[in-house]
Design a protein around this motif. Structure first.
Motif, PDB file in Angstrom:
ATOM      1  N   VAL A  26       0.839  -1.207   0.000  1.00 19.15           N
ATOM      2  CA  VAL A  26       0.000   0.000   0.000  1.00 19.15           C
ATOM      3  C   VAL A  26       0.874   1.258   0.000  1.00 19.15           C
ATOM      4  CG1 VAL A  26      -1.638   1.353   1.371  1.00 19.15           C
ATOM      5  CG2 VAL A  26      -2.018  -1.094   1.052  1.00 19.15           C
ATOM      6  N   LEU A  27       1.917   1.256   0.811  1.00 19.13           N
ATOM      7  CA  LEU A  27       2.776   2.442   0.905  1.00 19.13           C
ATOM      8  C   LEU A  27       3.578   2.689  -0.364  1.00 19.13           C
ATOM      9  CD1 LEU A  27       4.082   2.196   4.585  1.00 19.13           C
ATOM     10  CD2 LEU A  27       2.337   3.741   3.660  1.00 19.13           C
ATOM     11  N   THR A  39       5.975  -7.987 -15.616  1.00 19.49           N
ATOM     12  CA  THR A  39       5.867  -9.402 -15.977  1.00 19.49           C
ATOM     13  C   THR A  39       5.385  -9.555 -17.414  1.00 19.49           C
ATOM     14  OG1 THR A  39       3.553  -9.677 -15.277  1.00 19.49           O
ATOM     15  CG2 THR A  39       5.278 -10.037 -13.604  1.00 19.49           C
ATOM     16  N   GLY A  40       4.613  -8.576 -17.900  1.00 17.34           N
ATOM     17  CA  GLY A  40       4.049  -8.667 -19.238  1.00 17.34           C
ATOM     18  C   GLY A  40       2.813  -9.540 -19.305  1.00 17.34           C
ATOM     19  N   LEU A  41       2.434 -10.117 -18.173  1.00 14.77           N
ATOM     20  CA  LEU A  41       1.257 -10.983 -18.120  1.00 14.77           C
ATOM     21  C   LEU A  41      -0.038 -10.174 -18.191  1.00 14.77           C
ATOM     22  CD1 LEU A  41       1.003 -14.048 -17.876  1.00 14.77           C
ATOM     23  CD2 LEU A  41       0.814 -13.788 -15.409  1.00 14.77           C
ATOM     24  N   PHE A  42       0.007  -8.966 -17.671  1.00 13.16           N
ATOM     25  CA  PHE A  42      -1.162  -8.088 -17.654  1.00 13.16           C
ATOM     26  C   PHE A  42      -0.804  -6.764 -18.314  1.00 13.16           C
ATOM     27  CE2 PHE A  42      -1.142 -10.738 -13.833  1.00 13.16           C
ATOM     28  CZ  PHE A  42      -2.295 -11.459 -14.039  1.00 13.16           C
ATOM     29  N   ARG A  43      -1.784  -6.146 -18.971  1.00 13.71           N
ATOM     30  CA  ARG A  43      -1.557  -4.885 -19.675  1.00 13.71           C
ATOM     31  C   ARG A  43      -2.612  -3.857 -19.275  1.00 13.71           C
ATOM     32  NH1 ARG A  43       2.541  -6.065 -22.700  1.00 13.71           N
ATOM     33  NH2 ARG A  43       2.642  -7.948 -23.959  1.00 13.71           N
ATOM     34  N   GLY A  44      -2.207  -2.607 -19.330  1.00 11.48           N
ATOM     35  CA  GLY A  44      -3.126  -1.489 -19.114  1.00 11.48           C
ATOM     36  C   GLY A  44      -3.889  -1.561 -17.803  1.00 11.48           C
ATOM     37  N   TRP A  45      -5.203  -1.435 -17.911  1.00 10.79           N
ATOM     38  CA  TRP A  45      -6.067  -1.385 -16.732  1.00 10.79           C
ATOM     39  C   TRP A  45      -6.006  -2.683 -15.931  1.00 10.79           C
ATOM     40  CZ3 TRP A  45      -9.884  -4.968 -16.105  1.00 10.79           C
ATOM     41  CH2 TRP A  45     -10.255  -5.703 -17.240  1.00 10.79           C
ATOM     42  N   MET A  46      -5.598  -3.784 -16.564  1.00 11.59           N
ATOM     43  CA  MET A  46      -5.535  -5.062 -15.852  1.00 11.59           C
ATOM     44  C   MET A  46      -4.464  -5.046 -14.760  1.00 11.59           C
ATOM     45  SD  MET A  46      -6.226  -7.964 -18.730  1.00 11.59           S
ATOM     46  CE  MET A  46      -6.205  -9.279 -17.527  1.00 11.59           C
ATOM     47  N   ALA A  51      -3.480  -5.569  -9.119  1.00 15.03           N
ATOM     48  CA  ALA A  51      -2.844  -5.019  -7.919  1.00 15.03           C
ATOM     49  C   ALA A  51      -3.867  -4.765  -6.826  1.00 15.03           C
ATOM     50  CB  ALA A  51      -2.109  -3.723  -8.268  1.00 15.03           C
ATOM     51  N   TYR A  52      -4.961  -4.116  -7.179  1.00 13.64           N
ATOM     52  CA  TYR A  52      -5.974  -3.821  -6.164  1.00 13.64           C
ATOM     53  C   TYR A  52      -6.694  -5.084  -5.690  1.00 13.64           C
ATOM     54  CZ  TYR A  52      -5.125   1.122  -6.800  1.00 13.64           C
ATOM     55  OH  TYR A  52      -4.527   2.356  -6.842  1.00 13.64           O
ATOM     56  N   LEU A  53      -6.891  -6.029  -6.579  1.00  5.77           N
ATOM     57  CA  LEU A  53      -7.491  -7.301  -6.174  1.00  5.77           C
ATOM     58  C   LEU A  53      -6.587  -8.022  -5.176  1.00  5.77           C
ATOM     59  CD1 LEU A  53      -9.705  -9.464  -6.431  1.00  5.77           C
ATOM     60  CD2 LEU A  53      -8.417 -10.402  -8.358  1.00  5.77           C
ATOM     61  N   GLU A  58      -5.565  -9.723   0.321  1.00  7.64           N
ATOM     62  CA  GLU A  58      -4.677  -9.761   1.478  1.00  7.64           C
ATOM     63  C   GLU A  58      -5.294  -9.047   2.685  1.00  7.64           C
ATOM     64  OE1 GLU A  58       0.121  -9.695   2.157  1.00  7.64           O
ATOM     65  OE2 GLU A  58      -0.697  -8.813   0.340  1.00  7.64           O
ATOM     66  N   GLY A  59      -5.874  -7.876   2.452  1.00 13.12           N
ATOM     67  CA  GLY A  59      -6.532  -7.148   3.544  1.00 13.12           C
ATOM     68  C   GLY A  59      -7.702  -7.919   4.122  1.00 13.12           C
ATOM     69  N   THR A  60      -8.473  -8.561   3.263  1.00 10.43           N
ATOM     70  CA  THR A  60      -9.609  -9.371   3.714  1.00 10.43           C
ATOM     71  C   THR A  60      -9.126 -10.553   4.549  1.00 10.43           C
ATOM     72  OG1 THR A  60     -10.926  -8.723   1.802  1.00 10.43           O
ATOM     73  CG2 THR A  60     -11.595 -10.728   2.943  1.00 10.43           C
ATOM     74  N   CYS A  61      -8.054 -11.185   4.100  1.00  7.23           N
ATOM     75  CA  CYS A  61      -7.512 -12.317   4.862  1.00  7.23           C
ATOM     76  C   CYS A  61      -7.043 -11.877   6.246  1.00  7.23           C
ATOM     77  CB  CYS A  61      -6.371 -12.993   4.100  1.00  7.23           C
ATOM     78  SG  CYS A  61      -6.939 -14.017   2.737  1.00  7.23           S
TER      79      CYS A  61
END
Length: 136
Positions: A26-27, A39-46, A51-53, A58-61
Motif C-alpha cells: 500500500v505504501l 511481468t508482461g502478463l497483464f496490460r493497461g487497466w488489468m 494489484a488492487y485485487l 490480502e486485507g480481507t484475509c
C-alpha cells in the motif's frame, strides 16, 4: 497449554507477516504495480485491477484472521496457493524477475520466494488442522 501457545504464536506470526507485506504494498503501490506490469502478463487497466485485487484479498484475509479465524485460515491458505501458482507461472514462462511483495522480501529470487510461500502454506495447513481437528 503448550500446543495452544504454538498455535497462537504461529497465528500471530501469520497476521504480522501478512500485515507487513500488505502495508508495504500500500505504501509503495506504484512499485507494486510496476512489478506486476513488468511481468508482461497483464496490460493497461488489468495491472491496476490485479494489484488492487491482490490488496483486497490480502486485507480481507488479515481481517478474517482477526475476526473470523476459521474462515480466515481457509481464505489465507487459498490466497497463498494462488500467489504461489502466480509466481510459478511467471517463473516457468520466464517472466519472473524479482519478488515485488515489498519490504525485506522485495527483490527475492524465485527459489527463495517459493520457499517462503511454501513454508507459509505449511504453517497455515498446520493451523487449519489444529483449528478443525486438534481441539483448539
Amino acid at each position: 497449554m503448550k500446543k495452544r501457545s504454538l498455535y497462537s504464536f504461529l497465528l500471530l506470526l501469520l497476521i504480522v507477516f501478512f500485515s507487513y507485506t500488505f502495508i508495504n504494498k500500500v505504501l509503495d503501490i506504484d512499485s507494486f504495480m510496476l512489478n506486476i506490469a513488468k511481468t508482461g502478463l497483464f496490460r493497461g487497466w488489468m495491472v491496476d485491477a490485479v494489484a488492487y485485487l491482490a490488496l483486497v484479498l490480502e486485507g480481507t484475509c488479515i481481517a478474517l484472521l482477526l475476526f473470523r479465524e476459521s474462515i480466515g485460515l481457509i481464505a489465507s491458505w487459498l490466497m497463498m496457493l494462488c500467489f504461489t501458482c502466480y509466481i510459478c507461472i511467471l517463473y516457468f514462462f520466464s517472466l519472473y524477475e524479482i519478488c515485488g511483495c515489498g519490504g525485506i522480501l522485495n527483490g527475492l529470487p524465485f527459489w527463495w520466494h517459493l520457499l517462503i510461500n511454501s513454508a507459509i502454506i505449511v504453517v497455515i495447513s498446520y493451523l487449519i488442522y489444529k483449528r478443525f481437528y486438534g481441539k483448539i
